[in-house]
Design an enzyme around this catalytic site. Structure first.
Site, PDB file in Angstrom:
ATOM      1  N   HIS B  76       0.844  -1.203   0.000  1.00 56.45           N
ATOM      2  CA  HIS B  76       0.000   0.000   0.000  1.00 56.45           C
ATOM      3  C   HIS B  76       0.876   1.249   0.000  1.00 56.45           C
ATOM      4  CE1 HIS B  76      -2.954   2.992   1.277  1.00 56.45           C
ATOM      5  NE2 HIS B  76      -2.159   3.285   2.288  1.00 56.45           N
ATOM      6  N   ASP B 105       6.086  21.711 -26.631  1.00 59.51           N
ATOM      7  CA  ASP B 105       6.000  20.368 -26.057  1.00 59.51           C
ATOM      8  C   ASP B 105       7.083  20.280 -24.982  1.00 59.51           C
ATOM      9  OD1 ASP B 105       5.926  17.408 -25.689  1.00 59.51           O
ATOM     10  OD2 ASP B 105       4.626  17.505 -27.439  1.00 59.51           O
ATOM     11  N   TRP B 141       7.463  -0.140   3.594  1.00 65.03           N
ATOM     12  CA  TRP B 141       7.908   0.523   2.362  1.00 65.03           C
ATOM     13  C   TRP B 141       9.337   1.022   2.491  1.00 65.03           C
ATOM     14  CZ3 TRP B 141       9.248   5.692   1.128  1.00 65.03           C
ATOM     15  CH2 TRP B 141       9.191   6.591   2.196  1.00 65.03           C
ATOM     16  N   SER B 168      12.822   6.085 -14.324  1.00 64.26           N
ATOM     17  CA  SER B 168      11.710   6.862 -14.884  1.00 64.26           C
ATOM     18  C   SER B 168      11.678   8.265 -14.284  1.00 64.26           C
ATOM     19  CB  SER B 168      10.404   6.120 -14.609  1.00 64.26           C
ATOM     20  OG  SER B 168       9.322   6.993 -14.558  1.00 64.26           O
ATOM     21  N   SER B 169      11.840   8.350 -12.962  1.00 69.25           N
ATOM     22  CA  SER B 169      11.792   9.667 -12.308  1.00 69.25           C
ATOM     23  C   SER B 169      12.947  10.548 -12.751  1.00 69.25           C
ATOM     24  CB  SER B 169      11.876   9.516 -10.789  1.00 69.25           C
ATOM     25  OG  SER B 169      10.705   8.966 -10.294  1.00 69.25           O
ATOM     26  N   HIS B 252      13.583  11.709   3.246  1.00 67.00           N
ATOM     27  CA  HIS B 252      12.961  12.973   3.610  1.00 67.00           C
ATOM     28  C   HIS B 252      12.787  13.904   2.414  1.00 67.00           C
ATOM     29  CE1 HIS B 252      10.962  15.747   6.123  1.00 67.00           C
ATOM     30  NE2 HIS B 252      11.544  16.641   5.355  1.00 67.00           N
ATOM     31  N   GLU B 254      12.219  12.953  -0.402  1.00 66.88           N
ATOM     32  CA  GLU B 254      11.104  12.317  -1.096  1.00 66.88           C
ATOM     33  C   GLU B 254       9.758  12.834  -0.597  1.00 66.88           C
ATOM     34  OE1 GLU B 254      10.615  10.327  -3.614  1.00 66.88           O
ATOM     35  OE2 GLU B 254       8.530   9.752  -3.229  1.00 66.88           O
ATOM     36  N   TYR B 256       9.099  15.677   0.401  1.00 65.33           N
ATOM     37  CA  TYR B 256       8.887  16.990  -0.211  1.00 65.33           C
ATOM     38  C   TYR B 256       8.633  16.878  -1.698  1.00 65.33           C
ATOM     39  CZ  TYR B 256       9.235  19.165   4.148  1.00 65.33           C
ATOM     40  OH  TYR B 256       8.938  19.517   5.428  1.00 65.33           O
ATOM     41  N   SER B 267      -1.267  26.925  -5.111  1.00 69.59           N
ATOM     42  CA  SER B 267      -0.938  28.316  -5.385  1.00 69.59           C
ATOM     43  C   SER B 267      -1.520  28.796  -6.710  1.00 69.59           C
ATOM     44  CB  SER B 267       0.581  28.520  -5.411  1.00 69.59           C
ATOM     45  OG  SER B 267       1.147  28.097  -4.193  1.00 69.59           O
ATOM     46  N   HIS B 301      15.530  12.749  11.727  1.00 69.31           N
ATOM     47  CA  HIS B 301      14.321  12.717  12.568  1.00 69.31           C
ATOM     48  C   HIS B 301      13.532  11.424  12.389  1.00 69.31           C
ATOM     49  CE1 HIS B 301      12.205  15.168   9.176  1.00 69.31           C
ATOM     50  NE2 HIS B 301      11.888  13.911   9.028  1.00 69.31           N
ATOM     51  N   HIS B 302      13.896  10.619  11.407  1.00 72.33           N
ATOM     52  CA  HIS B 302      13.247   9.312  11.283  1.00 72.33           C
ATOM     53  C   HIS B 302      13.979   8.249  12.095  1.00 72.33           C
ATOM     54  CE1 HIS B 302      10.513  10.563   8.069  1.00 72.33           C
ATOM     55  NE2 HIS B 302      11.506  11.335   7.681  1.00 72.33           N
ATOM     56  N   THR B 327       7.580  26.653   5.513  1.00 68.06           N
ATOM     57  CA  THR B 327       6.251  26.078   5.308  1.00 68.06           C
ATOM     58  C   THR B 327       5.190  27.036   5.847  1.00 68.06           C
ATOM     59  OG1 THR B 327       7.299  23.940   5.681  1.00 68.06           O
ATOM     60  CG2 THR B 327       4.914  23.964   5.561  1.00 68.06           C
ATOM     61  N   LYS B 330       4.388  29.816   3.516  1.00 68.00           N
ATOM     62  CA  LYS B 330       3.449  29.433   2.461  1.00 68.00           C
ATOM     63  C   LYS B 330       2.014  29.482   2.948  1.00 68.00           C
ATOM     64  CE  LYS B 330       6.144  26.825  -0.644  1.00 68.00           C
ATOM     65  NZ  LYS B 330       5.498  27.403  -1.796  1.00 68.00           N
ATOM     66  N   ARG B 449       2.310   0.782  14.903  1.00 68.31           N
ATOM     67  CA  ARG B 449       1.891   0.660  13.510  1.00 68.31           C
ATOM     68  C   ARG B 449       2.365  -0.676  12.935  1.00 68.31           C
ATOM     69  NH1 ARG B 449       6.327   4.525  10.356  1.00 68.31           N
ATOM     70  NH2 ARG B 449       5.209   3.914   8.502  1.00 68.31           N
TER      71      ARG B 449
HETATM   72  C1  HEM Z   1       6.411  20.759   9.002  1.00 69.88           C
HETATM   73  C2  HEM Z   1       6.756  19.774   8.267  1.00 69.88           C
HETATM   74  C3  HEM Z   1       7.066  18.355   8.741  1.00 69.88           C
HETATM   75  C4  HEM Z   1       7.685  17.926   9.864  1.00 69.88           C
HETATM   76  C5  HEM Z   1       8.248  18.777  10.977  1.00 69.88           C
HETATM   77  C6  HEM Z   1       7.715  16.484   9.819  1.00 69.88           C
HETATM   78  C7  HEM Z   1       8.279  15.640  10.774  1.00 69.88           C
HETATM   79  C8  HEM Z   1       8.266  14.267  10.739  1.00 69.88           C
HETATM   80  C9  HEM Z   1       8.913  13.407  11.676  1.00 69.88           C
HETATM   81  C10 HEM Z   1       9.729  13.874  12.874  1.00 69.88           C
HETATM   82  C11 HEM Z   1       8.674  12.121  11.306  1.00 69.88           C
HETATM   83  C12 HEM Z   1       9.210  10.842  11.977  1.00 69.88           C
HETATM   84  C13 HEM Z   1       8.229  10.235  12.867  1.00 69.88           C
HETATM   85  C14 HEM Z   1       8.687   8.904  13.374  1.00 69.88           C
HETATM   86  O1  HEM Z   1       8.884   7.967  12.573  1.00 69.88           O
HETATM   87  O2  HEM Z   1       8.856   8.800  14.584  1.00 69.88           O
HETATM   88  C15 HEM Z   1       7.865  12.162  10.127  1.00 69.88           C
HETATM   89  C16 HEM Z   1       7.406  11.047   9.462  1.00 69.88           C
HETATM   90  C17 HEM Z   1       6.839  11.093   8.216  1.00 69.88           C
HETATM   91  N1  HEM Z   1       6.501  12.222   7.516  1.00 69.88           N
HETATM   92 FE1  HEM Z   1       6.703  14.134   8.155  1.00 69.88          FE
HETATM   93  N2  HEM Z   1       7.095  16.064   8.686  1.00 69.88           N
HETATM   94  C18 HEM Z   1       6.690  17.181   7.999  1.00 69.88           C
HETATM   95  C19 HEM Z   1       6.052  17.213   6.785  1.00 69.88           C
HETATM   96  C20 HEM Z   1       5.788  16.113   6.026  1.00 69.88           C
HETATM   97  C21 HEM Z   1       5.291  16.146   4.678  1.00 69.88           C
HETATM   98  C22 HEM Z   1       5.004  17.420   3.908  1.00 69.88           C
HETATM   99  C23 HEM Z   1       5.180  14.868   4.262  1.00 69.88           C
HETATM  100  C24 HEM Z   1       4.708  14.302   2.947  1.00 69.88           C
HETATM  101  C25 HEM Z   1       4.023  14.890   2.092  1.00 69.88           C
HETATM  102  C26 HEM Z   1       5.575  14.017   5.357  1.00 69.88           C
HETATM  103  C27 HEM Z   1       5.558  12.636   5.296  1.00 69.88           C
HETATM  104  C28 HEM Z   1       6.007  11.824   6.299  1.00 69.88           C
HETATM  105  C29 HEM Z   1       6.004  10.389   6.219  1.00 69.88           C
HETATM  106  C30 HEM Z   1       5.548   9.546   5.016  1.00 69.88           C
HETATM  107  C31 HEM Z   1       6.510   9.924   7.417  1.00 69.88           C
HETATM  108  C32 HEM Z   1       6.629   8.475   7.873  1.00 69.88           C
HETATM  109  C33 HEM Z   1       7.762   7.743   7.309  1.00 69.88           C
HETATM  110  C34 HEM Z   1       7.753   6.315   7.799  1.00 69.88           C
HETATM  111  O3  HEM Z   1       8.321   6.041   8.861  1.00 69.88           O
HETATM  112  O4  HEM Z   1       7.171   5.456   7.120  1.00 69.88           O
HETATM  113  N3  HEM Z   1       5.935  14.801   6.416  1.00 69.88           N
HETATM  114  N4  HEM Z   1       7.631  13.484   9.795  1.00 69.88           N
HETATM  115 CU   LIG Z   2      11.131  13.307   7.279  1.00 67.24          CU
END
Ligand code: HEM
Ligand SMILES: [Cu+2]
Lengths: 283, 524
Positions: B76, B105, B141, B168-169, B252, B254, B256, B267, B301-302, B327, B330, B449
């Site tokens: 998923h 084009d 994933w 591709s990307s 990370h 990614e 964005y 916008s 942070h991950h 952010t 914006k 999770r």
């Molecule tokens: C203010 C902006 C953001 C902050 C401060 C932030 C912070 C964080 C942090 C600290 C985690 C880690 C959590 C953990 O695993 O313990 C996380 C996970 C995640 N964030 Fe964000 N994030 C932000 C914006 C975004 C945006 C814009 C996206 C995607 C469009 C995003 C997608 C994700 C995803 C997919 C994960 C989980 C990854 C995984 O472990 O599978 N985040 N974020």
């Molecule tokens: Cu991140």
């Protein structure tokens, strides 16, 4: 209405991309089959490689014909330049992953295994020095000496960077002999490099006990030099292509993007080697 | 739909039927392919989510084996990211970038075709994994070793799927960058470009810089699996944590990649329906740039819980918080654009407004997670799941809906069904909150999770979430109907479509002819 030349050339519908997709699908799936011990994997891979070659010949052939027919104006030329530059940048990032792995293992994971609780609990007799096969493997190996073949290879590649530039000067002065001679020299130097590297790998496997499986040293050594060698191979093939094109009278002093693209690529491969020589062989 | 030629080319033979789509070098055809591919994959990955929510409706095991549950969560995630959000944005880029900058084009039409036609190969690999011995990949994933190194044949297939999607990307990004840098109409200076074009330019850079790194990471997984290397094995001096560093260096940026084009779409839409120019255009451009640059230094942070020196934790905590500043710029600008505007709320605007509110919530929960001591409690709980679904569903996905409703009339020449659109919006936005809001509470209470079973006390919130999930899933069928109806017919769209719309694409007829801007327009 503008003339044809003023227009940005837009390619008509083409079947080459889908052929390329099928090729990669066969190649990847065949590889997976082979890795997992399914009988016909190698055959499927071979088919994929064949289709890929067919596609590369067809696609690049089309581009070369279009270019020689004068369909690409200056704006198209600039597009090619942008794209080649960013393609090389993406290659830099690919190598960065492996250089990063080398940096990480040397400065973090290996010292970490040889100190503190980790060492005391798991491998109390491990002394963490570089090069290493790690604390848990029985493998013994001798690392690759920098000032033998690798130093000669450095010289070969640096010289080839000069010869390709010399060929470029020839092209710009419309001195075709210098162009062809320069390219022949460059191809020859590239091939010598590859030959020496093959010899070095042979030595490593048969005499030094240095293999892909020789811990992180072996892994980073072979992945970095191996991918670099692969890039030298691709670069040499590209050089051969433009050598034949030069002999066939392609390229003009003012219009020869393909030549420049190959030489950029060759210089990139050169720079990667210098880094490799310093951080993989020397330090 | 017939391939209308605005200007007839005697020498171009355009094949028809299936061959038209396979061989096409037209940016509009390729954009359409990307968008349909994304929509189909959306339902594929969405049905996996439905199965996940069905299993989680009650504690204990109901419908499946735990291994299969893990395969579902993994696939998923992978398909939603690489098969839905990214292709959908690339579809928008294909359609809109040439129209918005006045180019005939994309710069490399053939390579553009290949960028798309690699995706079905990757999709076949990913979906095919379910039918291999041992089933699909199940380690999440993020593909962490050592689990990923121990799996069966599908793990290898997954590695090559990632390689192919990466190729591709990268080709797609090179095409987009070259198009934007080299194909703008005279007078279309960089600082006049629509925000959507700017955000995609920056996204393309993120892709070129990170996709090769991901390719390197999965290549090391492959050699660790089959060629005896020890990159991620401590016995040989390697380290599984090293994979996490390399992966999140890609990962990370990614996220964005998954949100910057959304910023661009929003916008475009808010100024149209607020009937005011975008507030703080230049600051939007610089904010997008800073977000992109900062995104390279926050990956840790991950990884707060895998063990990291205190200095590292502090660095990653503060750098992560720093991203909230651009952010915030914006969000402020979107709100300021709406301020005192003469707003109307057609479906694209509804989705855009919902985006601004709900994406901001997701950003805030991200900030909570950025605080190291808090994250050590919340890591790998449903709080993280809530966070990334707020930014990805009500963020990225809603922006895709908003953009689809916004440009459908230009693409098809027909107005979509506004009643159905509004129904789709309200059902989605309400059910989305029923689905994901309780996950915050579940996470705070400690529900992990990627686990198919849970302790009894989590039952109620899970049932609420599942009900929201089923409503959300069903509502998406409305979107499919709206799109099909608009493709087949409906009220004729005007050239400008929206009263407040500005930009080159609205000077063209609706539907946009097969070839546009063959003679570059002059931009004043
Ligand atoms: C203010 C902006 C953001 C902050 C401060 C932030 C912070 C964080 C942090 C600290 C985690 C880690 C959590 C953990 O695993 O313990 C996380 C996970 C995640 N964030 Fe964000 N994030 C932000 C914006 C975004 C945006 C814009 C996206 C995607 C469009 C995003 C997608 C994700 C995803 C997919 C994960 C989980 C990854 C995984 O472990 O599978 N985040 N974020
Ligand atoms: Cu991140």
């Amino acid at each position: 209405m503008e003339t044809h030349q003023d227009r940005y050339y837009l390619a008509p519908p083409s079947h080459w991309p889908i052929v390329g997709s099928i090729a990669l699908m066969l190649l990847a799936f065949g590889f997976v089959m082979d890795l997992n011990g399914m009988g016909n994997g190698k055959l499927v891979m071979l088919a994929g490689a064949g289709v890929l070659l067919f596609m590369l010949f067809g696609w690049f052939g089309t581009v070369i014909r279009e270019s020689e027919a004068g369909k690409y104006n200056d704006q198209v030329d600039l597009s090619f330049r942008w794209s080649m530059s960013w393609f090389i940048f993406s290659e830099v990032m690919f190598f960065a992953a492996f250089f990063g792995a080398l940096f990480y293992t040397r400065t973090i994971s290996v010292p970490g295994l040889g100190s503190g609780e980790t060492m005391l609990q798991l491998w109390p007799h491990y002394t963490a020095t570089w090069p290493t096969a790690g604390p848990g493997l029985a493998s013994k190996f001798t690392p690759m000496e920098a000032w033998g073949i690798p130093a000669i290879n450095t010289l070969l590649l640096l010289t080839s960077g000069l010869t390709v530039t010399w060929a470029h000067w020839g092209l710009k002065k419309n001195n075709r002999t210098q162009l062809v001679l320069g390219l022949i020299l460059t191809v020859a130097l590239g091939m010598c490099f590859l030959g020496l590297q093959a010899y070095e790998y042979h030595e490593a496997y048969t005499k030094l006990g240095l293999t892909l499986g020789a811990g992180v040293y072996g892994a980073t050594f072979f992945m970095l030099t191996g991918f670099h060698g692969f890039h030298v191979t691709v670069g040499t093939i590209m050089l051969i292509v433009i050598l034949f094109r030069s002999m066939a009278g392609h390229f003009k002093p003012s219009h020869h993007f393909a030549f420049e693209a190959v030489s950029w690529y060759w210089h990139f491969v050169d720079v990667v080697w210098l880094l490799l020589f310093v951080v993989v062989y020397w330090l | 739909m017939d391939a209308t030629h605005a200007h007839d080319h005697g020498h171009d033979h355009h094949p028809s039927g299936l061959m038209r789509w396979i061989k096409t070098t037209n940016h509009k055809d390729i954009g359409t392919l990307y968008l349909w591919f994304a929509l189909i994959m959306f339902f594929v990955a969405g049905s996996m989510a439905m199965m996940i929510r069905a299993e989680l409706f009650e504690p204990g095991m109901q419908f499946m084996h735990p291994e299969f549950f893990n395969q579902l969560t993994t696939m998923h995630g992978l398909i939603m990211i690489f098969g839905v959000i990214m292709p959908a944005f690339t579809g928008f880029a294909n359609w809109q970038v040439p129209l918005m900058i006045g180019a005939p084009d994309m710069a490399f039409p053939r390579m553009n075709n290949w960028s798309f036609w690699l995706l079905p190969v990757a999709a076949i690999f990913l979906i095919g994994e379910f039918f291999l011995p041992g089933g699909a990949v199940a380690g999440g994933w993020t593909m962490y070793p050592p689990l990923f190194i121990q799996g069966g044949m599908s793990y290898d297939l997954n590695i090559f799927a990632v390689h192919i999607m990466g190729a591709s990307s990268i080709m797609g990004s090179i095409n987009i960058i070259t198009t934007i840098l080299n194909m703008r109409a005279p007078g279309m200076t960089m600082m006049k470009m629509p925000m959507f074009v700017w955000t995609w330019l920056i996204t393309a850079y993120l892709l070129i810089a990170t996709m090769p790194v991901l390719a390197g990471a999965v290549t090391m997984l492959l050699t660790d699996r089959h060629f005896g290397t020890h990159f991620f094995n401590a016995a040989g001096g390697g380290d599984p944590v090293m994979f996490q560093h390399i992966f999140w260096f890609f990962g990370h940026p990614e996220v964005y990649i998954l949100i910057l084009p959304a910023f661009g779409i929003i916008s475009q839409i808010i100024p149209t329906f607020a009937r005011k120019p975008l507030f703080g255009y230049a600051s939007m451009v610089y904010a997008t740039g800073s977000i992109a640059i900062l995104s390279f230094i926050v990956w840790g942070h991950h990884m707060f819980t895998v063990g990291m020196p205190a200095a590292g934790q502090l660095f990653f905590m503060y750098s992560t918080m720093l991203i909230a500043v651009p952010t915030g710029v914006k969000v402020f600008n979107w709100v300021a654009t709406m301020w005192k505007g003469s707003m109307t709320f057609e479906t694209p605007m509804l989705f855009a407004v919902a985006f601004v509110c709900l994406f901001t919530m997701g950003g805030f929960s991200g900030l909570v997670l950025a605080i190291t001591p808090v994250d050590i409690q919340l890591q790998d709980t449903y709080y993280v799941v809530a966070h990334f679904h707020y930014v990805l569903v009500s963020g990225a996905l809603f922006s895709i809906f908003a953009g689809a409703y916004y440009w459908l009339p230009k693409w098809t020449g027909h107005m979509y069904d506004e009643k159905l659109g509004k129904l789709h919006f309200w059902l989605s936005v309400i059910s989305m909150n029923i689905l994901f809001f309780p996950m915050h509470f579940l996470g705070l209470a400690g529900m992990p999770r990627r686990i198919p079973d849970y302790a009894l006390q989590f039952t109620q919130f899970n049932q609420i979430a599942s009900i929201g999930g089923f409503i959300f899933g069903a509502s998406q069928l409305i979107f499919l109907i709206v799109v099909l109806k608009a493709v087949r017919g409906g009220a004729k769209a005007t050239d400008k479509v929206w009263e407040g719309a500005e930009g080159l694409e609205w000077t063209l007829p609706s539907p946009a002819p097969y070839h546009t801007f063959e003679t570059a327009p002059m931009v004043k």
